[in-house]
Each structure stands twice: as structure tokens, then as C-alpha cells.
Design an enzyme around this catalytic site. Structure first.
Site, PDB file in Angstrom:
ATOM      1  CG  ASP A   1     -10.192  -0.892   3.787  1.00 47.78           C
ATOM      2  OD1 ASP A   1      -9.407  -0.129   3.204  1.00 47.78           O
ATOM      3  OD2 ASP A   1     -10.473  -2.036   3.374  1.00 47.78           O
TER       4      ASP A   1
ATOM      5  CD  GLU B   1      -6.032  -3.278  -0.363  1.00 42.35           C
ATOM      6  OE1 GLU B   1      -5.278  -3.930  -1.109  1.00 42.35           O
ATOM      7  OE2 GLU B   1      -6.193  -3.568   0.843  1.00 42.35           O
TER       8      GLU B   1
END
Length: 391
Positions: free
Chosen positions: A69, A135
Site C-alpha cells: 500500500d 501499513e
């Protein structure tokens, strides 16, 4: 192949907490090369995609931990090619959102591990990947939950490499072996509003808040430690919800954050902060509410044999002696450290989250060399050739 893998990964617009095809791409690639893989989706309102893939079934298990991400790219017109999710190569650099944080290190470990498996059929141990699509966000249903899941399934990790962009000026100069903790505060000082011409009929919360902040921001929490810089408090927002010049506000609210080292805990800091607030509010006869939340405690690892071995590989490969550090923000290493020793080691951090995020192609090669050499040294390859990058 690391440049090809990176360009492909940049093409997935994997904004937190979405994989948007990135993890699925890696899953397919690893399965093609003999890895046993499992994709798990955790979370209800915000679904998070996670992958655990392993090649081999013996110890030690060397695991690469990372995230696909990325943060939003901002105005695409400010990027060199007006598309931050299409890799752009120019003058020996690759541009794109997530290049250094952290699709570049994923690409390097992918290439290193697949080349290692191809070139070495007699190694002892296992190579694994643990990847998530969350994250940069809440990190609730990502690495933390996936670690719990794989350990419940009987998997164990012996050593982890977290591929965060850790290096400062050149590849190899920094290895992170710990992180500072983080605690966020929201303080609301409650007074009595009124007309500025009649202050005797009101109780302005701002003078009290100013005195509180003056004391908090001037506190020397500590002087730092061998591996940690000093703990630090930063004010991030002040609000009175009042744009009128002749009104004394009813309530003054402030947000602040403390990044702290291993001399403190979130609980001791919260107690220290509230004592200061209480003293000032009692003096000014004001009420207050205080909310706080810690997203991460500080941690530090003693550099054990495996951590020192990794540092030695970096030095041999790149001819630079890395320093051990705990600087920067929080990362998923805070979850991994509960299961196994680890290092955080990746690309340069200076363009992470910025417009025109990029890495030098030569830096990708250096990172690939370190990852490959560490696998060679750790997984008991017999009759192995000289390490990559060495002269």
C-alpha cells in the site's frame, strides 16, 4: 528483473488499504516459482489483503516483511509524466508512487530470492514473504493479524528483513534495529465564553492553555540513549472554533504527539502530561478533558549474531559500514519484533511520500546484491561463488 518487477508494482494504484491487484500479482509470480502461498483478507468495513508465501520447509526461515500500500500521490500534474502510477524511467532513475516506500525493496527481494532459488538447489532453510496492503493506515488487519494467523498455522520465522526505506545518504549507511514509540493527545480546556469587553464575566481557557503548552514544549524528557535520539513533543493543532474577534471562546482544544524512546512508556508519559495539565487548570479554575492513544511502544533489539551478520554482509557488499539506528516513524517492525529478530533495511528515505518519489536504478542493484548475498551466507550454500558486488 528487479526493475521490471518494480515497474509492474508501481502500476497498481494500491492506496491504503487496497491491494488493487498488487498482492495478487506477487502471489501469482511466487506460485509460478514453486512457493506455497496463502492470501488472507481480514477486516470487515475496510478489507485488508495479506500474503504469506514460503519456499522450503526447513530452518532457518528468512522472511521478507513488507507492504504494497502507498499514500496518495497528490496532484498528478506535478509528477514528471503526469501519472504517478505509471513507472517513468529517466536519467537512471525510476519515478512513481511507492518506488521507495516500499515497492522497490519488494522488487529487489523478489528478484534476489527467485535468482537464489534458481542458482542454488542445495541450500538449507526456507525463504518467505509476508506482505500486506495496510501499513500506511491503521495497520490493524495487516501484518499484526497475519503474523498471528501464520503462527497459529504452525509457521515460524527465524529472521525477518523489513524493507522500509532506511538509508539516509547512500545505500548501506543505516540499518534500523528499533523504533521510537508514539502517543497522541487531545486536550480540551473548558472555560466560560463571553464578550471580550466583559472579561470579568467569562473565563478564557486560552491563557491557561498557553501556559500548559509552554511548559509541555519546554520539558526536556531525556537526553537520548546509545541508539535513540531524545524524546520529543510536537504540537500539531490548536482550535477554539471561533472566528469572531469580540468573543471569548468557551473551549480551547489542542492536539500534540510525543515520539519517545525506551526510557519511557506511554503510560508514564500520559501520567506526567496530565499532572502538568491538572496543576494549571486548577490554578485557573477550569475543567478539562484529556484523551490519548498510543499506536506503538518503543523497542530496541540488542544486535545479536544474525543482526551483526546482516551488517557484515552490507559492509562486504557495498564497502560501507552501516550504523544501527532507531530514527524515523513507526513501522510494522513493531509487530514482527514479538516473533523473531529483525532488521529494517531498504532504499533511501528522502523521497518517500513526496511528489516525484524515485529511486536510482543503481541503488536497486545495490539493494538486490545485499539481499542476495545475505541469502547466500545464511542458507548454508556449499561451494558458493564470491558475493555479489564484491571486488
Amino acid at each position: 528483473m528487479h526493475t521490471t518487477y518494480l515497474k509492474n508494482l508501481i502500476g497498481f494504484e494500491s492506496l491504503t488499504p487496497q491491494s488493487n491487484g498488487a498482492i495478487e500479482y506477487i502471489d501469482d509470480l511466487l506460485k509460478e516459482h514453486g512457493f506455497k502461498t496463502e492470501v488472507k483478507i481480514f477486516g470487515e468495513t475496510e478489507q485488508v489483503t495479506n500474503l504469506y508465501a514460503v519456499y522450503g520447509n526447513s530452518k532457518p526461515n528468512i522472511c521478507f516483511v513488507g507492504h504494497v500500500d502507498v499514500v496518495p500521490a497528490g496532484d498528478p500534474n506535478l509528477w514528471h509524466n503526469s501519472n504517478p502510477f505509471k513507472a517513468h524511467e529517466q536519467e537512471g532513475k525510476i519515478y512513481g508512487r511507492g518506488t521507495v516506500d516500499m515497492k522497490g525493496s519488494i522488487a529487489c527481494f523478489l528478484a534476489a530470492s527467485l535468482d537464489f532459488i534458481k542458482n542454488n538447489t542445495d541450500f538449507v532453510g526456507s525463504i518467505s514473504f509476508l506482505l500486506t496492503s495496510d501499513e500506511e493506515g491503521k495497520a490493524k488487519h495487516g501484518t499484526k493479524e497475519m503474523l498471528q494467523y501464520i503462527y497459529n498455522q504452525g509457521h515460524e520465522i527465524d529472521f525477518a528483513i523489513v524493507g522500509e526505506p532506511t538509508c539516509e545518504k547512500e545505500i548501506g549507511d543505516t540499518i534500523k534495529i528499533g523504533r521510537r514509540g508514539s502517543i497522541n493527545f487531545k486536550l480540551a480546556v473548558k472555560g466560560l465564553g463571553g464578550h471580550v469587553a466583559y472579561p470579568q464575566k467569562a473565563n478564557n481557557p486560552l491563557p491557561c492553555l498557553i501556559r500548559i503548552l509552554n511548559e509541555l514544549t519546554n520539558i526536556k524528557l531525556d537526553k537520548g540513549t546509545e541508539f535513540f535520539q531524545n524524546s520529543n513533543l510536537e504540537v500539531t493543532n490548536i482550535d477554539v472554533d471561533n472566528n469572531t474577534t469580540n468573543v471569548i471562546p468557551e473551549t480551547a482544544t489542542v492536539h500534540f504527539n510525543i515520539r519517545f524512546n525506551n526510557l519511557h512508556s506511554a503510560e508514564t508519559l500520559a501520567k506526567q502530561v496530565e499532572e502538568i495539565i491538572k496543576q494549571h487548570c486548577q490554578k485557573h479554575k477550569l475543567d478539562y478533558t484529556l484523551e490519548y492513544n498510543s499506536s506503538a511502544d518503543s523497542f530496541i533489539q540488542n544486535p545479536n549474531d544474525k543482526i551483526k551478520e546482516f551488517a557484515t554482509i552490507v559492509e562486504k557488499t557495498l564497502n560501507i559500514k552501516p550504523k544501527f539506528s532507531t530514527s524515523g516513524g513507526t513501522s510494522d517492525a513493531r509487530f514482527v519484533k514479538n516473533y523473531c529478530p529483525l532488521v529494517e533495511f531498504g532504499l533511501l528515505s528522502d523521497t518517500a511520500h513526496k511528489i516525484n518519489e524515485y529511486t536510482k536504478i543503481s541503488d536497486l542493484q545495490k539493494l538486490y546484491d545485499v539481499y542476495y548475498n545475505f541469502l547466500m551466507e545464511t542458507l548454508n550454500v556449499t561451494g558458493s561463488p564470491p558475493l555479489l558486488g564484491m571486488t
